[in-house]
Design a protein around this motif. Structure first.
Motif, PDB file in Angstrom:
ATOM      1  N   ASN A   1      62.317 -27.846 -26.904  1.00 27.20           N
ATOM      2  CA  ASN A   1      61.034 -26.417 -26.986  1.00 27.20           C
ATOM      3  C   ASN A   1      59.640 -27.576 -26.038  1.00 27.20           C
ATOM      4  OD1 ASN A   1      60.001 -24.310 -28.749  1.00 27.20           O
ATOM      5  ND2 ASN A   1      61.833 -25.121 -29.613  1.00 27.20           N
ATOM      6  N   VAL A   2      59.752 -28.571 -26.152  1.00 25.14           N
ATOM      7  CA  VAL A   2      58.547 -29.839 -25.373  1.00 25.14           C
ATOM      8  C   VAL A   2      58.163 -29.313 -24.189  1.00 25.14           C
ATOM      9  CG1 VAL A   2      56.861 -31.081 -24.573  1.00 25.14           C
ATOM     10  CG2 VAL A   2      57.459 -31.044 -27.173  1.00 25.14           C
ATOM     11  N   LEU A   3      59.943 -30.005 -23.362  1.00 31.38           N
ATOM     12  CA  LEU A   3      60.543 -29.653 -22.328  1.00 31.38           C
ATOM     13  C   LEU A   3      59.986 -28.182 -21.203  1.00 31.38           C
ATOM     14  CD1 LEU A   3      63.314 -31.184 -20.396  1.00 31.38           C
ATOM     15  CD2 LEU A   3      62.749 -29.196 -19.480  1.00 31.38           C
ATOM     16  N   TRP A   4      60.842 -27.223 -22.097  1.00 35.54           N
ATOM     17  CA  TRP A   4      60.127 -25.847 -21.875  1.00 35.54           C
ATOM     18  C   TRP A   4      59.525 -25.005 -21.794  1.00 35.54           C
ATOM     19  CZ3 TRP A   4      62.333 -22.006 -19.126  1.00 35.54           C
ATOM     20  CH2 TRP A   4      61.795 -20.923 -19.281  1.00 35.54           C
ATOM     21  N   ARG A   5      57.831 -25.513 -22.548  1.00 29.46           N
ATOM     22  CA  ARG A   5      57.186 -25.614 -22.756  1.00 29.46           C
ATOM     23  C   ARG A   5      56.136 -25.751 -21.653  1.00 29.46           C
ATOM     24  NH1 ARG A   5      55.271 -22.065 -26.835  1.00 29.46           N
ATOM     25  NH2 ARG A   5      57.201 -21.868 -27.700  1.00 29.46           N
ATOM     26  N   VAL A   6      55.969 -27.390 -21.412  1.00 27.51           N
ATOM     27  CA  VAL A   6      55.840 -28.113 -19.729  1.00 27.51           C
ATOM     28  C   VAL A   6      56.322 -27.209 -18.840  1.00 27.51           C
ATOM     29  CG1 VAL A   6      55.468 -30.272 -18.954  1.00 27.51           C
ATOM     30  CG2 VAL A   6      54.869 -29.709 -21.542  1.00 27.51           C
ATOM     31  N   VAL A   7      57.207 -26.921 -18.749  1.00 27.15           N
ATOM     32  CA  VAL A   7      57.762 -26.274 -17.656  1.00 27.15           C
ATOM     33  C   VAL A   7      57.011 -25.227 -17.481  1.00 27.15           C
ATOM     34  CG1 VAL A   7      59.941 -24.369 -16.434  1.00 27.15           C
ATOM     35  CG2 VAL A   7      60.079 -26.930 -17.373  1.00 27.15           C
ATOM     36  N   LEU A   8      56.583 -24.032 -18.710  1.00 25.89           N
ATOM     37  CA  LEU A   8      55.648 -22.610 -18.304  1.00 25.89           C
ATOM     38  C   LEU A   8      54.265 -22.966 -18.212  1.00 25.89           C
ATOM     39  CD1 LEU A   8      56.760 -20.962 -21.014  1.00 25.89           C
ATOM     40  CD2 LEU A   8      57.983 -20.373 -18.810  1.00 25.89           C
ATOM     41  N   ALA A   9      53.621 -23.819 -18.827  1.00 24.16           N
ATOM     42  CA  ALA A   9      52.689 -24.270 -18.803  1.00 24.16           C
ATOM     43  C   ALA A   9      51.740 -24.556 -17.461  1.00 24.16           C
ATOM     44  CB  ALA A   9      51.838 -25.368 -20.105  1.00 24.16           C
ATOM     45  N   GLN A  10      52.953 -25.430 -16.684  1.00 26.11           N
ATOM     46  CA  GLN A  10      52.613 -26.466 -14.671  1.00 26.11           C
ATOM     47  C   GLN A  10      53.038 -25.643 -14.216  1.00 26.11           C
ATOM     48  OE1 GLN A  10      53.752 -30.407 -14.786  1.00 26.11           O
ATOM     49  NE2 GLN A  10      52.559 -30.879 -16.659  1.00 26.11           N
ATOM     50  N   GLY A  11      53.540 -24.186 -14.536  1.00 25.71           N
ATOM     51  CA  GLY A  11      54.180 -23.610 -13.579  1.00 25.71           C
ATOM     52  C   GLY A  11      55.382 -23.667 -12.425  1.00 25.71           C
ATOM     53  N   MET A  12      56.290 -24.771 -13.239  1.00 25.25           N
ATOM     54  CA  MET A  12      57.616 -24.999 -13.085  1.00 25.25           C
ATOM     55  C   MET A  12      59.070 -24.139 -12.308  1.00 25.25           C
ATOM     56  SD  MET A  12      57.381 -28.895 -13.943  1.00 25.25           S
ATOM     57  CE  MET A  12      57.335 -29.274 -15.060  1.00 25.25           C
ATOM     58  N   LEU A  13      58.027 -22.653 -12.713  1.00 26.03           N
ATOM     59  CA  LEU A  13      59.348 -22.462 -12.786  1.00 26.03           C
ATOM     60  C   LEU A  13      60.399 -21.023 -11.230  1.00 26.03           C
ATOM     61  CD1 LEU A  13      58.737 -19.717 -15.935  1.00 26.03           C
ATOM     62  CD2 LEU A  13      60.827 -22.025 -15.161  1.00 26.03           C
ATOM     63  N   GLY A  14      60.287 -20.860 -10.767  1.00 25.01           N
ATOM     64  CA  GLY A  14      61.287 -20.186  -9.226  1.00 25.01           C
ATOM     65  C   GLY A  14      60.487 -19.040  -9.818  1.00 25.01           C
ATOM     66  N   ALA A  15      60.849 -18.538  -8.458  1.00 19.44           N
ATOM     67  CA  ALA A  15      60.632 -17.188  -8.192  1.00 19.44           C
ATOM     68  C   ALA A  15      61.941 -15.609  -8.777  1.00 19.44           C
ATOM     69  CB  ALA A  15      60.664 -16.723  -6.830  1.00 19.44           C
ATOM     70  N   ASN A  16      62.570 -17.007  -8.912  1.00 21.05           N
ATOM     71  CA  ASN A  16      64.049 -15.853  -9.559  1.00 21.05           C
ATOM     72  C   ASN A  16      64.472 -16.072 -10.543  1.00 21.05           C
ATOM     73  OD1 ASN A  16      64.693 -18.786  -9.864  1.00 21.05           O
ATOM     74  ND2 ASN A  16      66.817 -18.765  -9.938  1.00 21.05           N
ATOM     75  N   ALA A  17      63.128 -16.365 -11.499  1.00 17.04           N
ATOM     76  CA  ALA A  17      63.213 -16.587 -12.802  1.00 17.04           C
ATOM     77  C   ALA A  17      62.530 -14.685 -13.503  1.00 17.04           C
ATOM     78  CB  ALA A  17      62.480 -17.747 -13.589  1.00 17.04           C
ATOM     79  N   GLU A  18      63.251 -14.398 -14.343  1.00 12.26           N
ATOM     80  CA  GLU A  18      62.973 -12.914 -14.482  1.00 12.26           C
ATOM     81  C   GLU A  18      61.971 -12.965 -15.598  1.00 12.26           C
ATOM     82  OE1 GLU A  18      66.906 -10.318 -15.696  1.00 12.26           O
ATOM     83  OE2 GLU A  18      67.236 -11.610 -13.401  1.00 12.26           O
ATOM     84  N   GLU A  19      61.291 -12.298 -15.838  1.00  9.96           N
ATOM     85  CA  GLU A  19      60.440 -12.057 -17.086  1.00  9.96           C
ATOM     86  C   GLU A  19      61.093 -12.113 -18.454  1.00  9.96           C
ATOM     87  OE1 GLU A  19      56.599 -10.211 -19.149  1.00  9.96           O
ATOM     88  OE2 GLU A  19      57.567  -9.439 -16.860  1.00  9.96           O
ATOM     89  N   GLN A  20      62.552 -11.284 -18.647  1.00  5.98           N
ATOM     90  CA  GLN A  20      62.551 -11.007 -18.891  1.00  5.98           C
ATOM     91  C   GLN A  20      63.375 -12.168 -19.740  1.00  5.98           C
ATOM     92  OE1 GLN A  20      65.519  -7.387 -18.834  1.00  5.98           O
ATOM     93  NE2 GLN A  20      66.461  -8.077 -20.254  1.00  5.98           N
ATOM     94  N   MET A  21      64.374 -12.930 -19.094  1.00  8.84           N
ATOM     95  CA  MET A  21      65.088 -14.690 -19.387  1.00  8.84           C
ATOM     96  C   MET A  21      64.079 -15.670 -19.658  1.00  8.84           C
ATOM     97  SD  MET A  21      68.635 -15.928 -18.594  1.00  8.84           S
ATOM     98  CE  MET A  21      68.503 -15.408 -17.460  1.00  8.84           C
ATOM     99  N   VAL A  22      62.578 -15.337 -19.191  1.00  3.25           N
ATOM    100  CA  VAL A  22      62.160 -16.530 -19.838  1.00  3.25           C
ATOM    101  C   VAL A  22      61.226 -16.578 -21.046  1.00  3.25           C
ATOM    102  CG1 VAL A  22      59.402 -17.096 -19.493  1.00  3.25           C
ATOM    103  CG2 VAL A  22      61.682 -16.475 -17.227  1.00  3.25           C
ATOM    104  N   HIS A  23      60.744 -14.833 -21.070  1.00  2.00           N
ATOM    105  CA  HIS A  23      61.238 -14.391 -23.034  1.00  2.00           C
ATOM    106  C   HIS A  23      61.776 -14.744 -23.822  1.00  2.00           C
ATOM    107  CE1 HIS A  23      59.385 -10.686 -25.707  1.00  2.00           C
ATOM    108  NE2 HIS A  23      58.642 -12.770 -25.857  1.00  2.00           N
ATOM    109  N   GLY A  24      63.015 -14.286 -23.120  1.00  2.00           N
ATOM    110  CA  GLY A  24      64.192 -14.791 -24.276  1.00  2.00           C
ATOM    111  C   GLY A  24      64.518 -15.662 -24.856  1.00  2.00           C
TER     112      GLY A  24
END
Lengths: 203, 203, 203, 203
Positions: free
Chosen positions: B131-154
């Motif tokens: 959880n912590v790893l995923w939230r840091v990834v989200l908070a620091q904007g480390m996602l690539g352009a290929n990350a669909e919002e639907q997947m991220v939300h899920g």
């Protein structure tokens, strides 16, 4: 210098990554399962030296992997000296599970001092291997064009004192085995800090 | 943020894959060979707790590898925080063979409750690390352009409740060690389901 | 079907290669060092069941790796079913060191029959996993354009009888444990033969 | 010859690298932790045969990896014979931790001679496997265009005598187990020298 070996940087990294990954995972095998004829809760708590030794060795090998990895991102050419020195460094890394198990078994015994000296001394040797490898890389001009002077300078500063820091941990072990263990934990965190932060700009 | 580290996503994955592969394979070493002086057939059957613990830990680590892998398919940049958090996550993964062996040895003993609590609690901690790893990834904007919002939300929805589910397994262990083990098996299968199925469309 | 998972074929292979490599290397840990108080020469010779079990399991896992590898050369798409079935197959592979050690310890004892049945039955299960994985690949059209019909046909023929062959080895174990072991050795060599040789041209 | 297998050179290398990396790291598991009821310092010193055996086996496997790697840099095509011979070679490599542990336990005992013969004989067999693999590569024309005649010639010369050198170490073991161990250490260093230095120019 060897044109063939020069292509081998990627391979050396892949092999080294494998050795680091295995050494770090084997650490858990050294924690002994409590027997069934004693109360399990207290027995699991009494294993704290094993957990502590596992934690510090895991972090230390993990951070050494990160550093090994950072070094090889800068290195663009390989030669036989690098191949040999890297093998020596891996020799040190694969040895770590043994002093870790010795520390875990003995830190609560009268032999704690010897165990803590043995444990820290292992890292003195590995830190020396890191230094020698880095200096040979610098001396033989194996860095790629992407190696910023700032980064190179920072690594040199950070590594220069590595063996000294672990030597301090070794000496502290004579007076306070647990104090020495605490220094090792602090050093793992210290070496996790990227080297470029150790660069001092010349005005 | 570190331009150098940004190139390192592939390397972190390769190193992590190695640690997952080794941890999952070491599990078998914890099953003890029956001695030669007892009838072998019944002795092999009496090892059912070892097989069960092996099965659940194998599936759990395997599914955690699949999830780790799915996360890193979305991540396009790495920084020092990610490097450190990933190392913590791997620390949790490499620890699993130990509570697995404790569970296998103790689930048929009076110490079953303690063993099952210890086993499930390990997964609570790993789920928190995820959880912590995923939230840091989200908070620091480390996602690539290929990350669909639907997947991220899920993923966010599926992971948010991970520590809670394993906490339930831990609490159930107090009353029913085997019930707790069954929940762990169910959770391994639950987390194998791709996160996008947990996306709820907003109308 | 999952667009994301479709990119994952290379990753599944890399992770699987790691598990195969580790399982095949862990086999040696099951051979016990002779104690220092008995003559070493005869003690090393008396370990022949351990060498034999090591040899057969090494060859069997090695040849299963070659076959796993050949399959994935043909597969161009991955989905969640493939991910799950591959994990089951790896579960079987990582289990092999345990029946190998059981066979080595018991083949010269009165428990030889049970040990040989247990050993061969493990390969029956793995052969079934291979079959199911291959049939799901065929049924869900996951093959790439490079998959020649001849090769596909040959694999289907060779794999169809895999579980049956190992079932024969399991049944033979009831009457002759060593005969069963010999069949396992022969089967490792049989499955090393590339599948295309099993293609029968239709006129 | 197999068009499919021809693409597999990279895969064979990756799998082999994994096996080499694991075998070299497992060596440390054979060093036994001193018990808590004897003075730790002298106990750690008495383990010198374990350290020596670890060192020599580590260097030997490490140098064999370097050589395996050099060979595959030259090989551009693979076939089923290469796949099989490489598996035999890996069988030899994964076996090494066992004679290493036997040597470590017995080199200070009356069984030292048997242990040293067993240890050196293992390397005779591995050196023969290396030779056979190299000769099949030459005979079946599997070298790439990048293979300079000088390099090929040097490897042939260096490998031809490999089994003989280890045979000498085996025979010396009859008279002097420690002398044999010293020869093995020297041979690890000898095979670390790149083969091209063994090329003799024809005028």
């Amino acid at each position: 210098m060897n044109a063939l070996a020069a292509q081998e940087t990627g391979r050396i990294e892949a092999f080294s990554d494998g050795v680091f990954a295995i050494a770090i995972t084997l650490l858990i095998l050294e924690i002994r399962i409590p027997p069934v004829d004693v109360p399990l809760g207290p027995a699991l708590l009494r294993l704290w030296p094993s957990y502590l030794a596992f934690l510090i060795s895991f972090l230390t090998i993990g951070v050494m992997w990160i550093n090994h990895h950072r070094l090889f991102t800068l290195i663009r050419r390989a030669n036989d000296a690098l191949l040999g020195l890297n093998l020596l460094l891996l020799l040190g890394i694969t040895f770590v599970p043994f002093p870790t198990a010795v520390l875990a078994q003995h830190i609560t015994q009268s032999s704690a001092r010897t165990a803590a000296i043995f444990y820290s001394a292992t890292f003195v040797v590995i830190a020396i291997f890191f230094n020698v490898l880095w200096r040979v890389v610098l001396a033989q001009g194996m860095l790629g064009a992407n190696a910023e002077e700032q980064m190179v300078h920072g690594i040199t500063r950070q590594y220069m004192f590595g063996p000294l820091y672990y030597l301090v941990a070794t000496i502290v072990a004579i007076f306070s085995p647990l104090g020495s263990v605490a220094i090792n934990l602090a050093l793992a965190i210290f070496f996790a800090i990227p080297a470029r932060r150790f660069h001092v700009d010349h005005p």
